[in-house]
Structure formats: C-alpha cells, structure tokens
Write a protein that holds these residues in place. Sequence first.
Motif, short mmCIF file in Angstrom:
data_model
loop_
_atom_site.label_atom_id
_atom_site.label_comp_id
_atom_site.label_asym_id
_atom_site.label_seq_id
_atom_site.Cartn_x
_atom_site.Cartn_y
_atom_site.Cartn_z
N ALA A 50 -53.46 -126.50 -121.74
CA ALA A 50 -54.48 -126.59 -122.79
C ALA A 50 -54.69 -125.27 -123.52
O ALA A 50 -54.95 -125.25 -124.72
CB ALA A 50 -55.80 -127.08 -122.20
N SER A 51 -54.54 -124.16 -122.81
CA SER A 51 -54.76 -122.85 -123.43
C SER A 51 -53.65 -122.48 -124.42
O SER A 51 -53.80 -121.53 -125.17
CB SER A 51 -54.86 -121.77 -122.35
N LYS A 52 -52.56 -123.24 -124.42
CA LYS A 52 -51.44 -122.95 -125.33
C LYS A 52 -51.15 -124.12 -126.26
O LYS A 52 -50.21 -124.07 -127.04
CB LYS A 52 -50.19 -122.64 -124.52
N ALA A 53 -51.96 -125.17 -126.19
CA ALA A 53 -51.66 -126.41 -126.91
C ALA A 53 -52.48 -126.57 -128.18
O ALA A 53 -53.57 -126.04 -128.31
CB ALA A 53 -51.91 -127.61 -126.01
N VAL A 54 -51.92 -127.34 -129.09
CA VAL A 54 -52.62 -127.86 -130.26
C VAL A 54 -52.50 -129.37 -130.14
O VAL A 54 -51.43 -129.89 -129.84
CB VAL A 54 -52.00 -127.36 -131.58
N ILE A 72 -47.85 -124.07 -128.81
CA ILE A 72 -47.53 -123.16 -129.90
C ILE A 72 -47.64 -121.73 -129.39
O ILE A 72 -48.26 -121.48 -128.37
CB ILE A 72 -48.43 -123.36 -131.14
N GLY A 73 -47.05 -120.83 -130.14
CA GLY A 73 -47.14 -119.41 -129.82
C GLY A 73 -48.49 -118.86 -130.22
O GLY A 73 -49.44 -119.61 -130.46
N ARG A 147 -54.18 -122.06 -130.83
CA ARG A 147 -54.18 -122.62 -129.47
C ARG A 147 -55.56 -123.15 -129.10
O ARG A 147 -56.57 -122.52 -129.36
CB ARG A 147 -53.76 -121.56 -128.47
N GLY A 148 -55.58 -124.33 -128.49
CA GLY A 148 -56.82 -124.93 -128.04
C GLY A 148 -57.52 -125.79 -129.09
O GLY A 148 -58.47 -126.50 -128.78
#
Length: 171
Positions: A50-54, A72-73, A147-148
């Motif tokens: 979750a901390s790196k997702a869209v 995503i980066g 992110r998030g």
Amino acid sequence: MANGVLARGIRYGLIVAGAGLGLAACGSASSSLASTIDFGGSSSCAQVPASKAVKVVVEPSSHKVISGCTEIGTSPIAALTLLKKAHIELGTQKYNFGVALCQADHVPAHYTECLPANADYWNVYVAKAKGKWVSSSVGISDIQLTRGESLGLRYVSNVKNPPNPAGPGRL
C-alpha cells in the motif's frame, strides 16, 4: 459555449475532467460484474504494498466495478497515464480547463458532445492516502497521483450533487 461547459463542470464537480468514481474492494468487489484491472503484473491490491501503490476504481454502472492497483516509484503518475496503463478505454475532449473525460470502458456507448447539458457524465474523485474521496477540481489531464493515493471514476446521472462513492478504505 466553453464558458457554459466550464460553469456546468464546476456546478456538477466535473472540472475534474468530467469523470466519476465508484469504489469497491480492490480485487474483492462484491458485485458479480466486478473485475480487476490488468496492470501487466499484480491484479490484486493485496499483492502490492500500500505504501508504494496507486489505486484506481472505475464504476461505469451501479452493477459493474473495475478496480486495481499498481506500484509506482517516487515520482507522481498522471491520471491519464495510469488509466492507459490499466488498459481502460477512454474518450476525451480538450476544453479551456483541461481534458474532460467523455467515455470510459465504452460508457456511454456513443456520444456526440463530451459534456452536454442535462446528461449523464463521468465524475472524477481523488483520495489521499487513507483519506476520503474528494471530487476533483481540475481536468483529468492535470491530476497527478503519488504513492498511497487513489483515483476513482463514476458515471453518474445528471444531478446537482452526485453521491460520493464508498470510502477509499474499501479499495
């Protein structure tokens, strides 16, 4: 005409590019017509940190929800890029406020004008990490997600105050 469209966009919360969002559980929506988006990798939000997702949720009708996540980066991702990466069919039109969303997932099946008066439209929502959905105040071409965050599109009937989608926590 453009000023009328812009005023209508503001009045209906459309400036967001005229899009709308309907939310359901990412990868586990309860609708029998729910499906996940193929981002070329994980199809379940549970498989993406979750901390790196869209997240993205597209609700073309009250009976169909398409949702998914992608990692995503550290750089933001444009909403239109995210939707293209998710292979969501889109129809857009450029206005003085930005790009309006006319069609998504082949809904409506046909259109001659993107934001006609007194017609159904796409409303666009954005949710910050663990926040509530907020109707976008800019064209979809101007939305950048980090992110998030989550992007939601909901096809709504022509009403002055469209209902908010379910909370982002349900994604």
